[in-house]
Scaffold this active site. Structure first.
Site, short mmCIF file in Angstrom:
data_model
loop_
_atom_site.label_atom_id
_atom_site.label_comp_id
_atom_site.label_asym_id
_atom_site.label_seq_id
_atom_site.Cartn_x
_atom_site.Cartn_y
_atom_site.Cartn_z
N ASP A 43 6.08 -5.30 0.15
CA ASP A 43 4.81 -5.20 -0.54
C ASP A 43 3.69 -5.79 0.31
OD1 ASP A 43 6.34 -4.26 -2.63
OD2 ASP A 43 6.39 -6.20 -3.67
N LEU A 44 2.46 -5.48 -0.09
CA LEU A 44 1.27 -5.98 0.60
C LEU A 44 1.29 -7.50 0.75
CD1 LEU A 44 -1.62 -5.15 1.70
CD2 LEU A 44 -2.44 -5.68 -0.61
#
Length: 229
Positions: free
Chosen positions: A102-103
């Site tokens: 994920d970011l």
């Protein structure tokens, strides 16, 4: 990619020698003599050295990256910087992440242009284990070890997660080993037991252990590559 770095890599020569060869007008890009090592080479350009063409990519490539927060694992994103920012290799856009993060998740990302190899990492049937360092908002109870080992029912999922190994380090820190890669799985597993992940860091995929500083990358060793066969 800088032309001098490209030439040094493919010719097995030092930057000093490459600089001399450039000044001697031995290098052309798309038929034009280039004398500056700072020249930025694009993936589709054709490079000749002393009359011979140098292929930009000659073999399949395998890297590990220690991903910082704020970068996405896709190769092209209009809204966020991608992990290719850190990769100084020919035709970096041909690489893809074998298992995305994920970011806001940090840590180990494996990059390759070998689709069959990455499939062995990401395919559920291969049960490739991933190890995460997790920081949570609420204290961790010892009972969670059995709950995670028995599988957890995630919201909007039909089946339980596969058994996961939870090692509690202290009230707010744990190490979690999972063998599948459902969407936001680690965060959703803790949400299912009424907790919230505040920091997540991937330490290991299979037998490959992250061993480089944040924001850096390196080629995998042959043993690391072969460990997924």
């Amino acid at each position: 990619m800088r032309l001098d770095k490209f030439l040094a890599h493919h010719l097995g020569a030092s930057r000093t020698i490459v600089t001399k060869e450039l000044k001697a007008k031995k290098v052309t890009v798309d038929g034009e003599v280039i004398k500056s090592g700072a020249y930025q080479l694009s993936p589709k350009q054709i490079v000749h050295y002393d009359g011979y063409q140098i292929e930009q990519v000659t073999s399949q490539r395998y890297f590990m990256l220690n991903k910082p927060q704020g970068y996405v694992c896709s190769t092209d994103d209009p809204d966020h910087p991608t992990i290719l920012y850190f990769i100084d290799e020919p035709i970096p856009e041909k690489l893809h992440a074998a298992g995305r993060l994920d970011l806001d998740t940090t840590g180990l990302v494996l990059l390759t242009d070998d689709g069959k190899w990455s499939h062995r990492i990401t395919s559920p049937k291969h049960h490739c284990e991933k190890v995460y360092a997790v920081t949570v908002e609420q204290p961790l109870g010892i009972e969670l070890i059995d709950i995670f080992n028995n599988g957890i029912q995630l919201k909007s999922e039909k089946s339980l997660t596969k058994p996961a190994k939870l090692h509690i380090i202290d009230d707010f820190h744990a190490e979690l080993t999972i063998s599948e890669g459902r969407y936001h799985q680690v965060k959703r597993m803790f949400a299912a037991v009424n907790n919230h992940v505040v920091a997540l860091h991937r330490k290991q995929i299979g037998k490959v252990i992250l061993d480089i500083p944040e924001g850096e990358y390196r080629p995998l060793t042959q043993d690391e590559i072969d460990s997924f066969n």
